[in-house]
Write a protein that holds these residues in place. Sequence first.
Motif, PDB file in Angstrom:
ATOM      1  N   ALA A  19       0.834  -1.203   0.000  1.00  0.00           N
ATOM      2  CA  ALA A  19       0.000   0.000   0.000  1.00  0.00           C
ATOM      3  C   ALA A  19       0.867   1.251   0.000  1.00  0.00           C
ATOM      4  N   ARG A  20       1.954   1.213   0.792  1.00  0.00           N
ATOM      5  CA  ARG A  20       2.848   2.384   0.864  1.00  0.00           C
ATOM      6  C   ARG A  20       3.502   2.648  -0.500  1.00  0.00           C
ATOM      7  N   LEU A  21       3.933   1.602  -1.177  1.00  0.00           N
ATOM      8  CA  LEU A  21       4.576   1.777  -2.493  1.00  0.00           C
ATOM      9  C   LEU A  21       3.602   2.374  -3.506  1.00  0.00           C
ATOM     10  N   LYS A  22       2.355   1.944  -3.481  1.00  0.00           N
ATOM     11  CA  LYS A  22       1.362   2.463  -4.423  1.00  0.00           C
ATOM     12  C   LYS A  22       1.123   3.956  -4.175  1.00  0.00           C
ATOM     13  N   ILE A  23       0.987   4.315  -2.912  1.00  0.00           N
ATOM     14  CA  ILE A  23       0.705   5.714  -2.562  1.00  0.00           C
ATOM     15  C   ILE A  23       1.908   6.604  -2.854  1.00  0.00           C
ATOM     16  N   ARG A  24       3.090   6.089  -2.537  1.00  0.00           N
ATOM     17  CA  ARG A  24       4.301   6.898  -2.620  1.00  0.00           C
ATOM     18  C   ARG A  24       4.995   6.823  -3.983  1.00  0.00           C
ATOM     19  N   GLN A  25       4.391   6.145  -4.930  1.00  0.00           N
ATOM     20  CA  GLN A  25       5.045   5.967  -6.235  1.00  0.00           C
ATOM     21  C   GLN A  25       5.481   7.284  -6.877  1.00  0.00           C
ATOM     22  N   PRO A  26       4.623   8.327  -6.957  1.00  0.00           N
ATOM     23  CA  PRO A  26       5.069   9.596  -7.562  1.00  0.00           C
ATOM     24  C   PRO A  26       6.264  10.212  -6.840  1.00  0.00           C
ATOM     25  N   ASP A  27       6.270  10.116  -5.499  1.00  0.00           N
ATOM     26  CA  ASP A  27       7.387  10.666  -4.734  1.00  0.00           C
ATOM     27  C   ASP A  27       8.674   9.881  -4.978  1.00  0.00           C
ATOM     28  N   SER A 101      21.697   2.697 -17.640  1.00  0.00           N
ATOM     29  CA  SER A 101      20.554   1.937 -17.124  1.00  0.00           C
ATOM     30  C   SER A 101      20.927   1.151 -15.876  1.00  0.00           C
ATOM     31  N   VAL A 102      22.152   0.637 -15.830  1.00  0.00           N
ATOM     32  CA  VAL A 102      22.595  -0.120 -14.658  1.00  0.00           C
ATOM     33  C   VAL A 102      22.640   0.793 -13.438  1.00  0.00           C
ATOM     34  N   ARG A 103      23.216   1.981 -13.587  1.00  0.00           N
ATOM     35  CA  ARG A 103      23.273   2.926 -12.462  1.00  0.00           C
ATOM     36  C   ARG A 103      21.868   3.324 -12.012  1.00  0.00           C
ATOM     37  N   ALA A 104      20.984   3.541 -13.002  1.00  0.00           N
ATOM     38  CA  ALA A 104      19.611   3.912 -12.668  1.00  0.00           C
ATOM     39  C   ALA A 104      18.914   2.785 -11.910  1.00  0.00           C
ATOM     40  N   ALA A 105      19.166   1.541 -12.308  1.00  0.00           N
ATOM     41  CA  ALA A 105      18.562   0.398 -11.623  1.00  0.00           C
ATOM     42  C   ALA A 105      19.030   0.312 -10.173  1.00  0.00           C
ATOM     43  N   MET A 106      20.307   0.568  -9.935  1.00  0.00           N
ATOM     44  CA  MET A 106      20.834   0.546  -8.569  1.00  0.00           C
ATOM     45  C   MET A 106      20.166   1.621  -7.709  1.00  0.00           C
ATOM     46  N   ILE A 107      19.974   2.797  -8.282  1.00  0.00           N
ATOM     47  CA  ILE A 107      19.338   3.896  -7.536  1.00  0.00           C
ATOM     48  C   ILE A 107      17.895   3.541  -7.191  1.00  0.00           C
ATOM     49  N   LEU A 108      17.154   3.027  -8.172  1.00  0.00           N
ATOM     50  CA  LEU A 108      15.747   2.689  -7.927  1.00  0.00           C
ATOM     51  C   LEU A 108      15.633   1.564  -6.909  1.00  0.00           C
ATOM     52  N   PHE A 109      16.530   0.594  -7.002  1.00  0.00           N
ATOM     53  CA  PHE A 109      16.538  -0.519  -6.047  1.00  0.00           C
ATOM     54  C   PHE A 109      16.672   0.017  -4.622  1.00  0.00           C
ATOM     55  N   GLU A 110      17.628   0.909  -4.417  1.00  0.00           N
ATOM     56  CA  GLU A 110      17.856   1.456  -3.076  1.00  0.00           C
ATOM     57  C   GLU A 110      16.688   2.305  -2.594  1.00  0.00           C
ATOM     58  N   LEU A 111      16.075   3.061  -3.491  1.00  0.00           N
ATOM     59  CA  LEU A 111      14.956   3.919  -3.104  1.00  0.00           C
ATOM     60  C   LEU A 111      13.744   3.102  -2.677  1.00  0.00           C
ATOM     61  N   VAL A 112      13.447   2.045  -3.421  1.00  0.00           N
ATOM     62  CA  VAL A 112      12.277   1.223  -3.085  1.00  0.00           C
ATOM     63  C   VAL A 112      12.499   0.485  -1.764  1.00  0.00           C
ATOM     64  N   LEU A 113      13.685  -0.060  -1.576  1.00  0.00           N
ATOM     65  CA  LEU A 113      13.968  -0.752  -0.310  1.00  0.00           C
ATOM     66  C   LEU A 113      13.952   0.223   0.863  1.00  0.00           C
ATOM     67  N   ALA A 114      14.453   1.445   0.627  1.00  0.00           N
ATOM     68  CA  ALA A 114      14.421   2.449   1.705  1.00  0.00           C
ATOM     69  C   ALA A 114      12.997   2.796   2.084  1.00  0.00           C
ATOM     70  N   GLU A 115      12.107   2.872   1.102  1.00  0.00           N
ATOM     71  CA  GLU A 115      10.699   3.172   1.370  1.00  0.00           C
ATOM     72  C   GLU A 115      10.078   2.065   2.209  1.00  0.00           C
ATOM     73  N   ALA A 116      10.400   0.822   1.882  1.00  0.00           N
ATOM     74  CA  ALA A 116       9.868  -0.305   2.656  1.00  0.00           C
ATOM     75  C   ALA A 116      10.435  -0.316   4.070  1.00  0.00           C
ATOM     76  N   SER A 117      11.707   0.023   4.206  1.00  0.00           N
ATOM     77  CA  SER A 117      12.327   0.050   5.536  1.00  0.00           C
ATOM     78  C   SER A 117      11.672   1.087   6.430  1.00  0.00           C
ATOM     79  N   ASP A 118      11.250   2.207   5.840  1.00  0.00           N
ATOM     80  CA  ASP A 118      10.574   3.237   6.623  1.00  0.00           C
ATOM     81  C   ASP A 118       9.278   2.703   7.221  1.00  0.00           C
TER      82      ASP A 118
END
Length: 361
Positions: A19-27, A101-118
């Motif tokens: 639910a958090r990922l869906k709501i926070r997707q634009p951010d 694309s590889v660098r972008a994937a690493m950034i997105l990976f970290e951002l999504v996991l950080a959102e879940a950790s919050d």
Amino acid sequence: MSQEPRDAAEFAARRTVAARLKIRQPDIIARYRRELEMIGSALVSNAEVWEECTSQAGHIITECAEALDNGGDAHGVDVPLQAIVDMAEQRGGRGIRPDSSVRAAMILFELVLAEASDVLGPDARHRLADLATTLSRSLFIRLEAGAKGYDAFLLDQIRIVNDADRRLLAREIHDRLGNALSLAMHQLEIVAAGETKGRRVIEEAVDVLSEAITELAAITTGLRTVEGGTSLRDALTAFVRSLRRTTPVVEIRVNGSQSWVSQEVMDEVFLILREALRNAFAHAEATRVAVEIDIAPHEVWARVVDNGIGFDTTAPRRDNGLASMSERAEALSGSVTLGSYPGSGTRVALWIPIPLSIDEA
């Protein structure tokens, strides 16, 4: 604590993260862009490319949320691989390499996991396993497809280069061999028609064929005709002498310093002028041919003028080498023009610009 409550707690945690990922997707995507801008990524330098990135990032976040809603199942995700392959191939055409694309994937990976950790807190790393699995699969399956797309782009570039090499080889064969063989054949035809003494003309034909063999060796070894230290006038004079013809009389004049022109350009100038001279010997029936070359720091002008029979430039005719000469000149941003009229001789004019050096600019 029994297994059933623990499973219920894990399921509730997954649903909360989803639910958090869906709501926070634009951010998340906004932070994703800021991170890419900070590293100067090529993915944010073009509006169309960034729109594609936004779409893919949105799909990845949605896939993670849906997998968590389904109990952590990461294998039900349907990724449009061909569309990603095509997109990566187009990026290659824009000069965007896969490492972006590889660098972008690493950034997105970290951002999504950080959102879940919050949501789950710092001690819930074990609960992030399903999300990490889904996220990594969603990212890397796209990276794999992107690599295939970039491979397709590189293969296209190789085909383009190979096509250019084939055209260059065809041009070399025409310039260095085709006309020499044609001239030799013409001389032998004269003998066959009984229009002159056979021995002398046959010797001339042999000389021309000998030159053609030498040119073939030059093609196969990649050698150039005008070597460093050889003047353009000397190279053209040597070519005329190799034909062993007393007519037409050829006058060659060079004005300016050859040092102003690169070896590559000088070689192309020689080949173009040699082609014009061959045409004069083979077709013009001229008594005189004048070659004048003006070399300046910023350009090369050259003219080959004969007093031969001329021809109607608008009438259909066999190949006179103009296409080959023009291709060579155009490759150097120059031009070749041809002027002729029946009974008034022929004039070939060459112009090639010389780019300014950094010090001169």
